[in-house]
Design a protein around this motif. Structure first.
Motif, PDB file in Angstrom:
ATOM      1  N   SER A   1       0.805  -1.224   0.000  1.00  0.00           N
ATOM      2  CA  SER A   1       0.000   0.000   0.000  1.00  0.00           C
ATOM      3  C   SER A   1       0.837   1.274   0.000  1.00  0.00           C
ATOM      4  CB  SER A   1      -0.937   0.015   1.202  1.00  0.00           C
ATOM      5  OG  SER A   1      -0.204   0.214   2.392  1.00  0.00           O
ATOM      6  N   ILE A   2       2.140   1.151   0.215  1.00  0.00           N
ATOM      7  CA  ILE A   2       2.948   2.374   0.285  1.00  0.00           C
ATOM      8  C   ILE A   2       3.231   2.909  -1.109  1.00  0.00           C
ATOM      9  CG2 ILE A   2       3.979   1.762   2.503  1.00  0.00           C
ATOM     10  CD1 ILE A   2       6.574   1.121   0.999  1.00  0.00           C
ATOM     11  N   ALA A   3       3.481   4.204  -1.151  1.00  0.00           N
ATOM     12  CA  ALA A   3       3.750   4.874  -2.427  1.00  0.00           C
ATOM     13  C   ALA A   3       5.087   4.405  -2.987  1.00  0.00           C
ATOM     14  CB  ALA A   3       3.773   6.380  -2.219  1.00  0.00           C
ATOM     15  N   LYS A   4       5.247   4.612  -4.288  1.00  0.00           N
ATOM     16  CA  LYS A   4       6.510   4.246  -4.926  1.00  0.00           C
ATOM     17  C   LYS A   4       7.608   5.144  -4.374  1.00  0.00           C
ATOM     18  CE  LYS A   4       5.610   7.155  -8.924  1.00  0.00           C
ATOM     19  NZ  LYS A   4       6.672   7.879  -9.493  1.00  0.00           N
ATOM     20  N   ASP A   5       8.834   4.783  -4.653  1.00  0.00           N
ATOM     21  CA  ASP A   5       9.976   5.559  -4.159  1.00  0.00           C
ATOM     22  C   ASP A   5       9.905   7.001  -4.660  1.00  0.00           C
ATOM     23  OD1 ASP A   5      10.972   3.418  -2.788  1.00  0.00           O
ATOM     24  OD2 ASP A   5      12.459   2.883  -4.307  1.00  0.00           O
ATOM     25  N   PRO A   6      10.395   7.929  -3.864  1.00  0.00           N
ATOM     26  CA  PRO A   6      10.370   9.332  -4.281  1.00  0.00           C
ATOM     27  C   PRO A   6      11.287   9.575  -5.494  1.00  0.00           C
ATOM     28  CG  PRO A   6      11.512   9.086  -2.186  1.00  0.00           C
ATOM     29  CD  PRO A   6      10.969   7.747  -2.543  1.00  0.00           C
ATOM     30  N   SER A   7      11.026  10.660  -6.154  1.00  0.00           N
ATOM     31  CA  SER A   7      11.843  11.005  -7.327  1.00  0.00           C
ATOM     32  C   SER A   7      13.261  11.372  -6.894  1.00  0.00           C
ATOM     33  CB  SER A   7      11.213  12.180  -8.071  1.00  0.00           C
ATOM     34  OG  SER A   7      11.321  13.347  -7.266  1.00  0.00           O
ATOM     35  N   GLU A   8      14.142  11.375  -7.840  1.00  0.00           N
ATOM     36  CA  GLU A   8      15.538  11.749  -7.575  1.00  0.00           C
ATOM     37  C   GLU A   8      15.608  13.187  -7.055  1.00  0.00           C
ATOM     38  OE1 GLU A   8      19.167  10.258  -7.032  1.00  0.00           O
ATOM     39  OE2 GLU A   8      17.525   9.130  -7.885  1.00  0.00           O
ATOM     40  N   GLU A   9      14.775  14.051  -7.603  1.00  0.00           N
ATOM     41  CA  GLU A   9      14.748  15.453  -7.165  1.00  0.00           C
ATOM     42  C   GLU A   9      14.331  15.548  -5.691  1.00  0.00           C
ATOM     43  OE1 GLU A   9      12.213  19.503  -8.079  1.00  0.00           O
ATOM     44  OE2 GLU A   9      12.427  18.026  -9.685  1.00  0.00           O
ATOM     45  N   THR A  10      13.332  14.770  -5.298  1.00  0.00           N
ATOM     46  CA  THR A  10      12.873  14.760  -3.903  1.00  0.00           C
ATOM     47  C   THR A  10      13.973  14.246  -2.985  1.00  0.00           C
ATOM     48  OG1 THR A  10      10.613  14.389  -4.640  1.00  0.00           O
ATOM     49  CG2 THR A  10      11.089  13.897  -2.346  1.00  0.00           C
TER      50      THR A  10
ATOM     51  N   ARG B   1      11.512   4.884   3.061  1.00  0.00           N
ATOM     52  CA  ARG B   1      10.709   3.659   2.953  1.00  0.00           C
ATOM     53  C   ARG B   1      10.232   3.187   4.323  1.00  0.00           C
ATOM     54  NH1 ARG B   1      14.879   0.670  -1.116  1.00  0.00           N
ATOM     55  NH2 ARG B   1      14.118   1.566  -3.073  1.00  0.00           N
ATOM     56  N   GLN B   2      11.135   3.192   5.304  1.00  0.00           N
ATOM     57  CA  GLN B   2      10.769   2.739   6.647  1.00  0.00           C
ATOM     58  C   GLN B   2       9.705   3.646   7.269  1.00  0.00           C
ATOM     59  OE1 GLN B   2      11.526  -0.157   8.187  1.00  0.00           O
ATOM     60  NE2 GLN B   2      12.482  -0.615   6.214  1.00  0.00           N
ATOM     61  N   ALA B   3       9.841   4.947   7.068  1.00  0.00           N
ATOM     62  CA  ALA B   3       8.838   5.876   7.603  1.00  0.00           C
ATOM     63  C   ALA B   3       7.475   5.614   6.965  1.00  0.00           C
ATOM     64  CB  ALA B   3       9.279   7.321   7.361  1.00  0.00           C
ATOM     65  N   ARG B   4       7.473   5.371   5.676  1.00  0.00           N
ATOM     66  CA  ARG B   4       6.211   5.077   4.990  1.00  0.00           C
ATOM     67  C   ARG B   4       5.614   3.753   5.460  1.00  0.00           C
ATOM     68  NH1 ARG B   4       7.469   7.001  -1.258  1.00  0.00           N
ATOM     69  NH2 ARG B   4       7.293   9.230  -0.827  1.00  0.00           N
ATOM     70  N   LEU B   5       6.464   2.756   5.667  1.00  0.00           N
ATOM     71  CA  LEU B   5       5.972   1.464   6.166  1.00  0.00           C
ATOM     72  C   LEU B   5       5.362   1.607   7.557  1.00  0.00           C
ATOM     73  CD1 LEU B   5       8.724  -1.051   4.978  1.00  0.00           C
ATOM     74  CD2 LEU B   5       6.308  -1.051   4.321  1.00  0.00           C
ATOM     75  N   LEU B   6       6.034   2.348   8.409  1.00  0.00           N
ATOM     76  CA  LEU B   6       5.514   2.547   9.771  1.00  0.00           C
ATOM     77  C   LEU B   6       4.150   3.245   9.740  1.00  0.00           C
ATOM     78  CD1 LEU B   6       8.687   3.537  11.823  1.00  0.00           C
ATOM     79  CD2 LEU B   6       7.312   1.463  12.039  1.00  0.00           C
ATOM     80  N   ARG B   7       4.025   4.280   8.907  1.00  0.00           N
ATOM     81  CA  ARG B   7       2.741   4.986   8.807  1.00  0.00           C
ATOM     82  C   ARG B   7       1.653   4.067   8.236  1.00  0.00           C
ATOM     83  NH1 ARG B   7       5.936   9.303   7.156  1.00  0.00           N
ATOM     84  NH2 ARG B   7       5.417   8.976   4.956  1.00  0.00           N
ATOM     85  N   ALA B   8       2.003   3.291   7.223  1.00  0.00           N
ATOM     86  CA  ALA B   8       1.017   2.382   6.617  1.00  0.00           C
ATOM     87  C   ALA B   8       0.586   1.296   7.593  1.00  0.00           C
ATOM     88  CB  ALA B   8       1.596   1.762   5.344  1.00  0.00           C
ATOM     89  N   LYS B   9       1.534   0.769   8.361  1.00  0.00           N
ATOM     90  CA  LYS B   9       1.193  -0.259   9.349  1.00  0.00           C
ATOM     91  C   LYS B   9       0.302   0.332  10.435  1.00  0.00           C
ATOM     92  CE  LYS B   9       3.097  -3.659  12.539  1.00  0.00           C
ATOM     93  NZ  LYS B   9       4.291  -4.095  13.262  1.00  0.00           N
ATOM     94  N   ALA B  10       0.649   1.530  10.912  1.00  0.00           N
ATOM     95  CA  ALA B  10      -0.170   2.185  11.939  1.00  0.00           C
ATOM     96  C   ALA B  10      -1.592   2.423  11.429  1.00  0.00           C
ATOM     97  CB  ALA B  10       0.471   3.500  12.368  1.00  0.00           C
ATOM     98  N   LYS B  11      -1.712   2.826  10.185  1.00  0.00           N
ATOM     99  CA  LYS B  11      -3.037   3.061   9.594  1.00  0.00           C
ATOM    100  C   LYS B  11      -3.820   1.747   9.488  1.00  0.00           C
ATOM    101  CE  LYS B  11      -5.230   5.115   5.564  1.00  0.00           C
ATOM    102  NZ  LYS B  11      -5.027   5.754   4.261  1.00  0.00           N
TER     103      LYS B  11
END
Length: 163
Positions: free
Chosen positions: A101-110, A136-146
């Motif tokens: 469910s997590i978003a794809k990796d951020p762009s190179e610019e980001t 990635r880990q921050a996104r996983l933690l937020r997705a798991k919490a949700k």
């Protein structure tokens, strides 16, 4: 003169009654006996009255730790129950409902903007993998919490720890 003698004995009698009551029940007014000094049983209330507030931080820390432990247990229980209901392992459940469910990796610019915010002397190319993993880990933690929050919303959970 007799009245003065009787009045002077009241504190002694009250103290003796209190000590006898503590000896009989192990508590005084519901407070547990925490120390026995030469046969005099003293309660948690006695300690608190002599050194007020010193145990408050310990009680608060204990409660917070106990609450966090119970919350972690509830999370694991709900995840395991959901995995069983979907006939999956816990790992497969997390992949399905969290990792996928997590978003794809951020762009190179980001990633470069994130790098600039770090105030580091390390070259971008060297720490790029670490930046990407942190995101990635921050996104996983937020997705798991949700996801856990959604499981909790479907369940009836009552934490019954006394404060």
């Amino acid at each position: 003169m007799k009245l003065i003698s009787v009045l002077s004995l009241i504190p002694v009698v009250v103290c003796a009654l209190g000590t006898a009551r503590a000896n009989d029940t192990g508590t005084q007014a519901g407070s547990p006996v925490v120390v026995d000094i030469d046969g005099t049983k003293l309660t948690a209330d006695d300690v608190e009255s002599k050194v007020p507030g010193r145990l408050l931080q310990a009680h608060s820390t204990y409660y917070q730790t106990e609450r966090k432990t119970v919350d972690d247990f509830v999370e694991m229980y709900l995840l395991e129950r959901a995995a069983k209901a979907e006939n999956l392992t816990l790992e497969a459940l997390l992949v399905r409902h969290v990792n996928d469910s997590i978003a794809k990796d951020p762009s190179e610019e980001t990633l470069r903007v994130y790098y600039e915010m770090l105030n580091t002397t390390e070259p971008y190319e060297k720490i790029r993998p670490q930046i990407l993993e942190r995101i990635r880990q921050a996104r996983l933690l937020r997705a798991k919490a949700k996801y856990v929050e959604s499981l909790r919303a479907k369940a009836s959970v009552a934490i019954l720890i006394p404060a």
